[in-house]
Design a protein around this motif. Structure first.
Motif, mmCIF file in Angstrom:
data_model
loop_
_atom_site.group_PDB
_atom_site.id
_atom_site.type_symbol
_atom_site.label_atom_id
_atom_site.label_comp_id
_atom_site.label_asym_id
_atom_site.label_seq_id
_atom_site.Cartn_x
_atom_site.Cartn_y
_atom_site.Cartn_z
ATOM 1 N N UNK A 286 16.354 51.423 6.441
ATOM 2 C CA UNK A 286 17.113 50.872 7.557
ATOM 3 C C UNK A 286 16.111 50.327 8.580
ATOM 4 N N UNK A 287 16.095 50.866 9.801
ATOM 5 C CA UNK A 287 15.175 50.357 10.816
ATOM 6 C C UNK A 287 13.902 51.182 10.917
ATOM 7 N N UNK A 305 9.873 57.566 9.715
ATOM 8 C CA UNK A 305 9.076 57.456 10.927
ATOM 9 C C UNK A 305 9.267 56.052 11.492
ATOM 10 N N UNK A 306 8.810 55.886 12.742
ATOM 11 C CA UNK A 306 8.950 54.582 13.383
ATOM 12 C C UNK A 306 7.693 53.739 13.275
ATOM 13 N N UNK A 307 6.538 54.396 13.311
ATOM 14 C CA UNK A 307 5.254 53.692 13.238
ATOM 15 C C UNK A 307 4.274 54.516 12.420
ATOM 16 N N UNK A 308 3.236 53.820 11.929
ATOM 17 C CA UNK A 308 2.154 54.475 11.192
ATOM 18 C C UNK A 308 0.836 54.063 11.826
#
Length: 460
Positions: A286-287, A305-308
């Motif tokens: 998804x997002x 997660x949102x960022x890496x």
């Protein structure tokens, strides 16, 4: 030195701490020098992590020959026991050093060296090679390329601009390039410039070095300030003794404190840790993002997660020197003589024996790799090491071999040492029994967390 090259300058590639120190030592020896910096200012790579506070105090970060130039120009030296940030290192040391009368005219910024060779000779040709000038291809923004000649070349260009990919194979992970806008490298400014990217979000940090430690500690601080901010840590290896360090036994208190605070986050269950996780792919969910990897127990997925953040280290740019005869360690891409001394597969001490011009030279006469680039892909380097390297190189180029060979290097000990990665429970130090006073030399591994502890439904 043959007459055809004796009037030419020594070319120094890179105007960071070690490159400028090389220039200072060469000038002190009466040798003409030209410094090429690809960035818009000296210390451009340092600026990239300028928000990070060094764990070494000022007294370890200022080269003696550089200090002499600065003091001659009326420099206001910072306190020796204070710990600078990267920005402070540039503003209070590198920029003033570059502005000293003897160095100012020798430095060119915005000048990227893209290739090196011998004038009129390719890599194969033997004809009088040592007496032929080096030729450097210099790319200038908006002005095309030009060729400069040099009597010798000191490559202090570093590795910061060449980050290792997220993929554990050394190649980009599947999906990594397509999701580059969601992945940061190095040490993002989590508490400052990049705060909006991390506040209230979940970030996976991959890596087991001091860069990863700084990011994770900043994320923990941000989590105290902004609800919903969380971090997850993944490491390819299972032995974290190098990043945890020797704590109070570390002779650099800042380095010991960095590792101790990071270990406290893990032991206090504030930071989920996936050891032995080799990243293979990154994909959208998804997002958000899912990160796939392989472990000793089989495939595993972390997320969403949102960022890496890929704090996975750097590697040297070898394309620059393709037409030169180099002798590199096949594993680390470091100079060959240093490979066995700094190989992370063998050592975790963060120290190295004294070495100078002979170790950082190559079969190509007059070419030297210094600074962190001399370590190739090895993860641990202190500026003190580079300063002694260039002092020795400058003496050798001036013909003073007695001074060049008199190498002296005493590095602050980490307080932890193991002879092989994964041997964190060893009771000896560097292959010999630990003395009674070195009880923390090889501390025991932290207790394993319960297998039932999970992150997003995946066993930790």
């Amino acid at each position: 030195m043959p007459e055809t090259t004796s009037s030419l300058p020594v070319a120094v590639i890179g105007a960071g701490p070690v490159g400028l120190a090389a220039a200072a030592h060469l000038l002190a020896r009466g040798l003409p020098v030209r410094v090429y910096e690809a960035g818009p200012e000296v210390g451009a790579h340092v600026r990239a992590w300028g928000h990070v506070r060094l764990f070494s105090p000022w007294r370890y970060n200022v080269d003696p020959a550089a200090r002499a130039l600065l003091e001659g120009a009326g420099w206001d030296a910072p306190p020796g026991d204070a710990f600078p940030t990267g920005h402070e290192l540039v503003d209070r040391y590198l920029a003033p050093l570059a502005a000293t009368p003897r160095l100012a005219d020798a430095i060119e910024t915005g000048a990227r060296v893209t290739a090196l060779g011998r004038l009129g000779l390719d890599k194969v040709s033997d004809r009088g090679r040592a007496g032929v000038p080096f030729v450097l291809t210099i790319a200038e923004a908006g002005r095309g390329a030009r060729r400069d000649l040099a009597r010798a070349v000191v490559d202090a260009s570093g590795t910061w601009g060449q980050p290792n990919p997220l993929g554990a194979s050394g190649l980009p992970a599947e999906g990594e390039a397509d999701l580059a806008e969601r992945t940061a490298t190095g040490v993002p400014d989590v508490l400052g410039r990049d705060r909006a990217d991390y506040a209230g979000r979940t970030t996976l940090v991959v890596g087991a070095g001091h860069s990863a430690a700084n990011v994770l500690l900043d994320l923990a601080r941000l989590a105290d300030e902004v609800e919903g901010t969380t971090a997850v840590w993944a490491t390819r290896g299972t032995d974290l003794s190098r990043v945890y360090g020797g704590g109070a036994a570390d002779e650099l208190a800042g380095r010991g404190d960095l590792g101790s605070r990071l270990r406290g986050l893990v032991d206090g269950c504030r930071l989920p840790l996936a050891r032995g996780f080799a990243v293979t792919s990154v994909r959208r969910c998804r997002e958000r993002l899912l990160v796939d990897g392989i472990t000793a127990e089989g495939p595993r997925t972390l997320g969403p997660v949102d960022r890496v953040v890929a704090a996975t280290g750097q590697r040297p740019d070898l394309a620059l020197t393709r037409e030169l005869r180099l002798d590199l360690d096949s594993c680390l891409e470091s100079v060959r003589a240093l490979g066995p001394l700094i190989d992370p597969n063998l050592h975790s001490c963060g120290s190295v024996r004294p070495h100078g011009h002979r170790e950082v030279s190559h079969p190509e006469p007059g070419f030297y790799t210094v600074g962190i680039k001399s370590y190739g892909r090895a993860p641990t380097f202190l500026m003190l090491t580079g300063y002694e390297q260039v002092r020795s190189v400058a003496a050798a180029l001036a013909g003073d071999l007695a001074a060049a060979d008199d190498v002296r290097l005493v590095l602050p000990q980490t307080g932890v040492c193991a002879t092989s990665r994964g041997d964190a429970d060893a009771d000896g130090c560097c292959g010999v029994p630990a003395p009674a006073a070195a009880g923390t030399c090889c501390p025991p591994a932290p207790a394993r967390r319960s297998a039932s502890t999970s992150f997003c439904g995946v066993p930790a």
